[in-house]
Design a protein around this motif. Structure first.
Motif, PDB file in Angstrom:
ATOM      1  N   ASP A 217       0.791  -1.218   0.000  1.00 23.36           N
ATOM      2  CA  ASP A 217       0.000   0.000   0.000  1.00 23.36           C
ATOM      3  C   ASP A 217       0.828   1.275   0.000  1.00 23.36           C
ATOM      4  N   LEU A 218       2.115   1.160  -0.268  1.00 22.39           N
ATOM      5  CA  LEU A 218       2.931   2.357  -0.396  1.00 22.39           C
ATOM      6  C   LEU A 218       2.457   3.186  -1.589  1.00 22.39           C
ATOM      7  N   TYR A 219       2.463   4.507  -1.416  1.00 21.32           N
ATOM      8  CA  TYR A 219       2.107   5.395  -2.519  1.00 21.32           C
ATOM      9  C   TYR A 219       3.229   5.377  -3.562  1.00 21.32           C
ATOM     10  N   PRO A 220       2.886   5.686  -4.827  1.00 20.47           N
ATOM     11  CA  PRO A 220       3.921   5.717  -5.873  1.00 20.47           C
ATOM     12  C   PRO A 220       5.122   6.589  -5.501  1.00 20.47           C
ATOM     13  N   GLU A 221       4.876   7.729  -4.869  1.00 22.16           N
ATOM     14  CA  GLU A 221       5.973   8.621  -4.494  1.00 22.16           C
ATOM     15  C   GLU A 221       6.850   7.987  -3.410  1.00 22.16           C
ATOM     16  N   GLU A 222       6.250   7.167  -2.561  1.00 27.06           N
ATOM     17  CA  GLU A 222       7.032   6.471  -1.532  1.00 27.06           C
ATOM     18  C   GLU A 222       7.889   5.378  -2.144  1.00 27.06           C
ATOM     19  N   ILE A 223       7.338   4.714  -3.141  1.00 26.24           N
ATOM     20  CA  ILE A 223       8.105   3.680  -3.845  1.00 26.24           C
ATOM     21  C   ILE A 223       9.272   4.315  -4.588  1.00 26.24           C
ATOM     22  N   GLU A 224       9.014   5.435  -5.267  1.00 29.96           N
ATOM     23  CA  GLU A 224      10.064   6.130  -6.008  1.00 29.96           C
ATOM     24  C   GLU A 224      11.176   6.611  -5.073  1.00 29.96           C
ATOM     25  N   ALA A 225      10.820   6.950  -3.852  1.00 32.75           N
ATOM     26  CA  ALA A 225      11.804   7.406  -2.876  1.00 32.75           C
ATOM     27  C   ALA A 225      12.472   6.236  -2.155  1.00 32.75           C
ATOM     28  N   ALA A 226      12.204   5.018  -2.626  1.00 34.29           N
ATOM     29  CA  ALA A 226      12.772   3.803  -2.033  1.00 34.29           C
ATOM     30  C   ALA A 226      12.397   3.681  -0.562  1.00 34.29           C
ATOM     31  N   GLN A 227      11.197   4.179  -0.219  1.00 37.80           N
ATOM     32  CA  GLN A 227      10.727   4.067   1.161  1.00 37.80           C
ATOM     33  C   GLN A 227      10.295   2.633   1.427  1.00 37.80           C
ATOM     34  N   THR A 228      10.446   2.197   2.657  1.00 40.14           N
ATOM     35  CA  THR A 228      10.038   0.851   3.056  1.00 40.14           C
ATOM     36  C   THR A 228       9.092   0.960   4.235  1.00 40.14           C
ATOM     37  N   GLU A 229       8.400  -0.129   4.502  1.00 44.65           N
ATOM     38  CA  GLU A 229       7.514  -0.122   5.664  1.00 44.65           C
ATOM     39  C   GLU A 229       8.307   0.068   6.945  1.00 44.65           C
ATOM     40  N   ALA A 230       9.463  -0.575   7.046  1.00 41.97           N
ATOM     41  CA  ALA A 230      10.308  -0.419   8.233  1.00 41.97           C
ATOM     42  C   ALA A 230      10.729   1.043   8.400  1.00 41.97           C
ATOM     43  N   GLY A 231      11.025   1.699   7.273  1.00 45.72           N
ATOM     44  CA  GLY A 231      11.407   3.103   7.328  1.00 45.72           C
ATOM     45  C   GLY A 231      10.270   3.989   7.805  1.00 45.72           C
ATOM     46  N   LEU A 232       9.047   3.667   7.365  1.00 48.94           N
ATOM     47  CA  LEU A 232       7.889   4.442   7.795  1.00 48.94           C
ATOM     48  C   LEU A 232       7.601   4.233   9.275  1.00 48.94           C
ATOM     49  N   VAL A 233       7.795   3.016   9.752  1.00 47.45           N
ATOM     50  CA  VAL A 233       7.610   2.740  11.177  1.00 47.45           C
ATOM     51  C   VAL A 233       8.607   3.543  12.004  1.00 47.45           C
ATOM     52  N   LYS A 234       9.860   3.584  11.540  1.00 48.82           N
ATOM     53  CA  LYS A 234      10.874   4.368  12.253  1.00 48.82           C
ATOM     54  C   LYS A 234      10.525   5.850  12.241  1.00 48.82           C
ATOM     55  N   LEU A 235      10.033   6.338  11.090  1.00 47.87           N
ATOM     56  CA  LEU A 235       9.637   7.737  10.990  1.00 47.87           C
ATOM     57  C   LEU A 235       8.527   8.049  11.990  1.00 47.87           C
ATOM     58  N   PHE A 236       7.599   7.131  12.114  1.00 50.29           N
ATOM     59  CA  PHE A 236       6.492   7.289  13.058  1.00 50.29           C
ATOM     60  C   PHE A 236       7.014   7.331  14.491  1.00 50.29           C
ATOM     61  N   ASP A 237       7.926   6.426  14.828  1.00 48.19           N
ATOM     62  CA  ASP A 237       8.507   6.397  16.170  1.00 48.19           C
ATOM     63  C   ASP A 237       9.324   7.658  16.446  1.00 48.19           C
ATOM     64  N   ASP A 238      10.050   8.129  15.430  1.00 49.57           N
ATOM     65  CA  ASP A 238      10.835   9.361  15.590  1.00 49.57           C
ATOM     66  C   ASP A 238       9.914  10.558  15.834  1.00 49.57           C
ATOM     67  N   TYR A 239       8.780  10.572  15.138  1.00 47.81           N
ATOM     68  CA  TYR A 239       7.793  11.634  15.343  1.00 47.81           C
ATOM     69  C   TYR A 239       7.327  11.641  16.797  1.00 47.81           C
ATOM     70  N   TRP A 240       7.035  10.464  17.335  1.00 47.53           N
ATOM     71  CA  TRP A 240       6.586  10.365  18.719  1.00 47.53           C
ATOM     72  C   TRP A 240       7.660  10.887  19.680  1.00 47.53           C
TER      73      TRP A 240
END
Length: 204
Positions: free
Chosen positions: A7-30
């Motif tokens: 379910d990654l958006y096309p822009e997230e795929i193009e940026a080589a984003q991963t689910e693990a990376g998004l989870v870390k981003l979420f934790d960093d936000y917290w």
């Protein structure tokens, strides 16, 4: 976001984003939000929340995981997908979702508000984000929902349910940047919400 990243958006795929990376981003936000809340606690009361992404019924588990992992003050429930297809990213994906619904904007609107209702029942979010986002990529974003009997009935059903558990609507002005003349939600929806005694929450 799903466990396999489908379910990654096309822009997230193009940026080589991963689910693990998004989870870390979420934790960093917290972590950063907590740091700032502590730093400025003598000056301002900072509430920490997040916007959840409802894509399918399994999204409920992801939201519950986030709520169990961190102590949030609130979260906002929103819908950006219908039939697991993004409906606000570009016209091609919107048309794909519309084709699955049967080929018309009206049919897709019905499915959107049905999936929104599923989200509302499962999560009962305090804040409901961009309630009528579905109109963004439609053929006529200015069209009145009252002209579509089944759609309007589902909208009223959802608003009544939000009012029943004490939820509120976000009033979002981002639609103006995208060429529309009214915010999310449209005035006609705000009027129904106000009548129910649950005024929209003003945000930008």
């Amino acid at each position: 976001m799903s466990t396999d990243g489908e379910d990654l958006y096309p822009e997230e795929i193009e940026a080589a984003q991963t689910e693990a990376g998004l989870v870390k981003l979420f934790d960093d936000y917290w972590d950063e939000a907590v740091r700032l809340r502590e730093k400025y606690k003598s000056q301002i009361n900072i509430l920490i929340g997040f916007e959840c992404e409802w894509i399918r019924s399994s999204s409920c588990g992801l939201v519950e995981t986030a709520l169990n992992k961190h102590k949030f003050d609130f979260f906002m429930g929103s819908i950006h997908h219908v039939h697991s297809v993004p409906i606000d990213f570009d016209h091609e994906l919107y048309w794909k979702a519309r084709a699955i619904s049967g080929g018309s904007d009206e049919a897709l609107f019905e499915d959107f508000f049905d999936e929104q209702y599923d989200m509302l029942q499962a999560l009962k979010p305090l804040i409901v984000g961009h309630f009528d986002l579905i109109r963004l990529k439609s053929d006529d974003p200015e069209r009145s929902f009252t002209d579509m009997e089944n759609v309007w009935r589902k909208i009223n059903r959802n608003l009544e349910f939000i009012a029943s558990y004490g939820g509120i609507l976000e009033l979002n002005s981002s639609s103006f940047r995208k060429g529309m003349s009214e915010p999310y939600p449209k005035v006609e929806i705000c009027q129904v919400s106000l009548y129910s005694g649950r005024p929209p929450n003003r945000t930008s």
